[in-house]
Design a protein around this motif. Structure first.
Motif, PDB file in Angstrom:
ATOM      1  N   GLN A 153      45.143  40.283  27.760  1.00  0.00           N
ATOM      2  CA  GLN A 153      44.757  41.381  28.651  1.00  0.00           C
ATOM      3  C   GLN A 153      45.174  42.690  28.006  1.00  0.00           C
ATOM      4  O   GLN A 153      46.353  42.909  27.719  1.00  0.00           O
ATOM      5  N   ARG A 159      38.439  48.374  31.683  1.00  0.00           N
ATOM      6  CA  ARG A 159      38.454  46.984  32.117  1.00  0.00           C
ATOM      7  C   ARG A 159      39.802  46.352  31.765  1.00  0.00           C
ATOM      8  O   ARG A 159      40.127  46.174  30.607  1.00  0.00           O
ATOM      9  N   CYS A 161      40.999  43.176  32.566  1.00  0.00           N
ATOM     10  CA  CYS A 161      40.835  41.803  33.017  1.00  0.00           C
ATOM     11  C   CYS A 161      41.277  40.857  31.910  1.00  0.00           C
ATOM     12  O   CYS A 161      41.431  41.247  30.751  1.00  0.00           O
ATOM     13  N   LYS A 498      46.358  37.777  35.870  1.00  0.00           N
ATOM     14  CA  LYS A 498      45.890  36.435  36.213  1.00  0.00           C
ATOM     15  C   LYS A 498      46.344  35.478  35.123  1.00  0.00           C
ATOM     16  O   LYS A 498      45.989  35.632  33.960  1.00  0.00           O
TER      17      LYS A 498
END
Length: 618
Positions: A153, A159, A161, A498
Motif C-alpha cells: 500500500q 489511491r 488501496c 486491509k
C-alpha cells in the motif's frame, strides 16, 4: 379444407411420434449409463434410481430414516471407491476442501489424504516436480502455493488501496522478501530468488502508468538467504548479497564435484552479478546479515552449528574487475562464549543482535550515540572493543526480535512484547515519549505474528479471536507511514490497512507498506500460556473482603487519563487524546475497534457541526 385439416393433423401426429421415439432413446441412453455406473461402483439399486445419503456415513442413519416413496434407496458416499472421491474433491478450491473436511469425520479423513493434496498441488503448480519436505509434504506445498502473495500500500497519491504484486509461477511459496531502491526480491522455499521489477505498463484505458512489482525474472537458484544495506532507507541498498550453494569442480587427484557455500553480490538495479566469494566445502552457513558503512561493510555468517564468522569488504571496490582474497574470522561472540549456540541474527548499520537456541539475547553496539539511545548511558561502552557482546536481562525465552536504528523489540515465549531504546516519537508504544534503557513490556499487546522496527516508528502484525488480522503502529506518522494517524501516536493503534488473511510478515519503506502472505502448516509461533503466578497487575479474589483489590493501579491510571483529557484545550484534541488512551488500556482488540470507531463518528459529527467541514487529516 377438410383434406388440408386432415393433412395437418397427420403431420402433427408424425411429429409427436418422432418426439416420443426421441425421448425413448434418451431414456435408454440414461438407463445404460446408470447401469454402467452401478457396475463400475459395485452398487445396486432399484430402477427408480439411486439416492446418495447426505449425512455422514459414520454418524448413523439420516434423520427420518424411513424411505420416501418413489425416491429409491439411500446410498452412502462411503461405498464409492476412495480414489473416485479423492479425484472429485481435488477439483475443488483449497478453501472449499478445508471447509468440506470440517463437516464430518469421513470427509475429514478424505480431504486430509495426501492423494488429494498431491492432485491439488500439481494443479496449482504444474512445474513443481518434488513434493518437498515435512510430515505432510504435499499438503504443505499446496497450502504454500495457494496462500503466497506480496501486497503493498503506497503512502502517497490519491489511491491508498492495497495492491498485489505479480506472482511468479515458478515460486514454491514465499519465505522472505526485501524491497530495495528500485525493485523487490523474493526467496521461495525451493531456494529460488526472484527479481520483481517496477515498469511502465499500459492501463485498460490506454494510458501509460508506472506500476510496482509487475514483472519478474529468476535471479539465481540454490539460495539460502540474502541481505542488503541494513538501513531503513532503501536508497542505500545498492547491492544484494546472496548466500547460496554451488557445485564446484573437484580438486586434483579427486573425481566428481563438491557442494560449496558462496556469497554472490548483485547490482539491485539490473540484477548483474559483480562479485563472488567461495568458502571451503567443510563450512556450511544458513544466514547472512550486514553491518557497518560501505567502505567497511562487515558480512556476518551464521553456521549450522551456531557459530558466527565475519569478513569485511569495500563496496566501493566491488564494481572493479579484479580478484582479491578476504579473511574469514570467527566473531568475538563465538570466541568469548564458545558454549553459546546462536539461532538467528538481526542487524542495523551500527549494532547487531544475537538470539541463542535457549532464548538468550546478546548485543553488539558499535557507536556511542546508538549505545546511549539503547541503554541510556555510556558507562559500559568501550570504543576500543566494540564487538564485546552484552547480555540483556529478560524474564523468559525470546523467540524473535526486530531491530531499528536506535530502538528494538523482543517477543518472548509467552507472546509478550518488550521494547527498548529511544522513544522520542513514541516508537516504543509505551504511551509516553520517555526513553527506556532496559526491556519494557507493552502490556496491551500479546501474541503477535510479526514485529518490525524502523527509523522512528514500529509495526505489529496481530491476529484476532476470529482469525482476522490487523496492523498496529506507533511512533512518527509523517509521510503517511501510519495510515489513518497522520500525527503519529505514542501507543500502538490500529492502522487503516486491509490485511490479507494469511499475512505472515511486514516491513515499511519511505514509499510503501509491504505485507508478505504465506502460510506454512509446519512453522508457526508456539506461544505458551503464562503461569498464573507470573501474571502482573491482575487482581486476585479475596475471600474475606467484599471490595475488589487493585494492585495494578487501574483507578489511579483512570484518574490520570481524565486529567490528561481535561488539560486538552479543544474538543478535537480531547478526541485524539481519548483515542490514544484507548490504545493504552488493556482491552481486547474488538473492544478497541469499537471505541475507536465510535470516537471517529463523534469526531466527524463534531467537525460537521462546527465552523466548517473536517479536514482530511482529522
Amino acid at each position: 379444407m377438410v383434406w388440408k385439416r386432415q393433412q395437418g393433423q397427420g403431420s402433427q401426429g408424425a411429429r409427436s411420434d418422432e418426439g416420443r421415439s426421441r425421448e425413448g432413446a434418451v431414456r435408454m441412453v440414461r438407463r445404460s449409463r446408470r447401469w454402467t455406473l452401478q457396475k463400475f461402483t459395485g452398487l445396486c439399486g432399484r430402477e427408480e434410481g439411486l439416492r446418495v445419503k447426505r449425512s455422514c456415513p459414520s454418524c448413523g442413519p439420516e434423520p427420518g430414516g424411513e424411505e420416501k416413496k418413489g425416491r429409491g434407496n439411500p446410498v452412502s458416499v462411503q461405498l464409492f471407491p476412495p480414489e473416485l472421491v479423492e479425484h472429485i474433491i481435488s477439483f475443488l478450491p483449497v478453501r472449499d476442501v478445508v471447509a468440506l473436511g470440517q463437516t464430518c469425520h469421513y470427509f475429514h479423513e478424505v480431504c486430509d489424504a495426501e492423494g488429494v493434496w498431491r492432485r491439488i498441488c500439481r494443479r496449482l503448480s504444474p512445474r513443481l516436480r518434488e513434493q518437498g519436505s515435512g510430515i505432510r509434504p504435499w499438503k504443505r506445498a499446496a497450502v504454500l502455493n495457494y496462500t503466497k502473495g506480496l501486497y503493498f500500500q503506497a503512502f502517497g497519491g490519491r489511491r491508498r488501496c492495497l495492491s498485489k504484486s505479480v506472482a511468479p509461477l515458478l515460486a514454491h511459496g514465499y519465505r522472505r522478501f526485501l524491497p530495495t531502491k528500485d525493485h523487490i526480491f523474493i526467496l521461495d522455499y525451493a531456494g529460488t530468488l526472484f527479481f520483481l521489477k517496477n515498469a511502465l505498463v499500459s492501463s485498460t484505458l490506454g494510458q501509460i502508468q508506472w506500476k510496482r512489482a509487475c514483472r519478474y525474472v529468476v535471479l539465481c537458484r540454490g539460495a539460502k538467504d540474502f541481505a542488503s544495506d541494513p538501513r531503513c532507507d532503501t536508497v542505500y541498498r545498492k547491492y544484494l548479497y546472496v548466500l547460496a550453494t554451488r557445485e564446484q569442480a573437484g580438486v586434483a587427484n579427486t573425481t566428481g564435484s563438491r557442494a560449496c557455500d558462496c556469497v554472490e553480490v548483485y547490482l539491485q538495479s539490473s540484477g548483474q552479478r559483480v562479485f563472488k566469494m567461495t568458502f571451503h566445502h567443510s563450512m556450511s552457513f544458513k544466514q547472512i546479515v550486514l553491518v557497518g558503512q560501505e567502505t567497511q561493510r562487515a558480512l556476518l555468517l551464521l553456521t549450522e552449528e551456531g557459530k558466527i564468522y565475519s569478513l569485511v569488504v569495500d563496496e566501493t571496490q566491488l564494481d572493479q574487475p579484479r580478484s582479491y582474497t578476504v579473511q574469514l574470522a570467527l566473531r568475538k561472540v563465538s570466541r568469548c562464549l564458545p558454549h553459546l549456540r546462536v539461532a538467528c541474527m538481526a542487524s542495523n548499520q551500527s549494532s547487531t543482535l544475537y538470539i541463542t537456541d535457549h532464548g538468550g539475547v546478546y548485543f553488539e553496539v558499535h557507536t556511542p550515540g546508538v549505545y546511549r539511545d539503547l541503554f541510556g548511558t555510556l558507562q559500559a561502552f568501550d570504543p576500543l572493543d566494540q564487538q564485546m557482546p552484552l547480555a540483556l536481562s529478560l524474564p523468559a525465552k525470546i523467540l524473535f526480535c526486530a531491530l531499528g536504528y536506535n530502538h528494538l523489540g523482543l517477543v518472548d515465549e509467552f507472546g509478550r512484547i518488550f521494547m527498548q531504546g529511544n522513544n522520542r516519537y513514541g516508537q516504543l508504544g509505551t504511551g509516553d515519549k520517555m526513553d527506556r534503557g532496559e526491556p519494557t513490556q507493552v502490556h496491551y499487546l500479546q501474541r503477535p505474528i510479526a514485529l518490525w522496527c524502523g527509523l522512528n516508528h514500529s509495526l505489529v502484525l496481530s491476529q484476532g479471536s476470529d482469525f482476522s488480522k490487523e496492523v498496529l503502529g506507533c511512533g512518527c506518522g509523517a509521510g503517511g507511514r501510519l495510515p489513518g494517524w497522520p500525527k503519529g501516536s505514542a501507543s500502538f493503534v490500529k492502522l487503516h490497512v486491509k490485511v490479507p488473511l494469511c499475512a505472515c510478515s511486514l516491513c515499511s519503506t519511505r514509499e510503501c507498506l509491504y505485507m508478505l502472505s504465506s502460510h506454512d502448516i509446519e512453522h508457526h509461533p508456539a506461544y505458551r500460556d503464562l503461569p498464573a503466578s507470573r501474571v502482573l497487575g491482575t487482581p486476585e479474589p479475596s475471600l474475606g473482603a467484599g471490595a475488589p483489590q487493585d494492585p495494578g493501579g487501574a483507578a489511579r491510571a483512570c484518574e490520570e487519563y481524565l486529567s490528561q483529557i481535561h488539560s486538552c484545550p479543544t474538543l478535537q484534541d480531547r478526541m485524539e487524546k481519548m483515542k490514544e488512551i484507548v490504545g493504552w488500556m488493556p482491552l481486547m482488540a474488538a473492544q478497541k475497534d469499537f471505541f475507536w470507531e465510535a470516537l471517529d463518528m463523534l469526531q466527524r459529527a463534531a467537525g460537521g457541526v462546527g465552523q466548517g467541514p473536517p479536514t482530511p487529516e482529522s
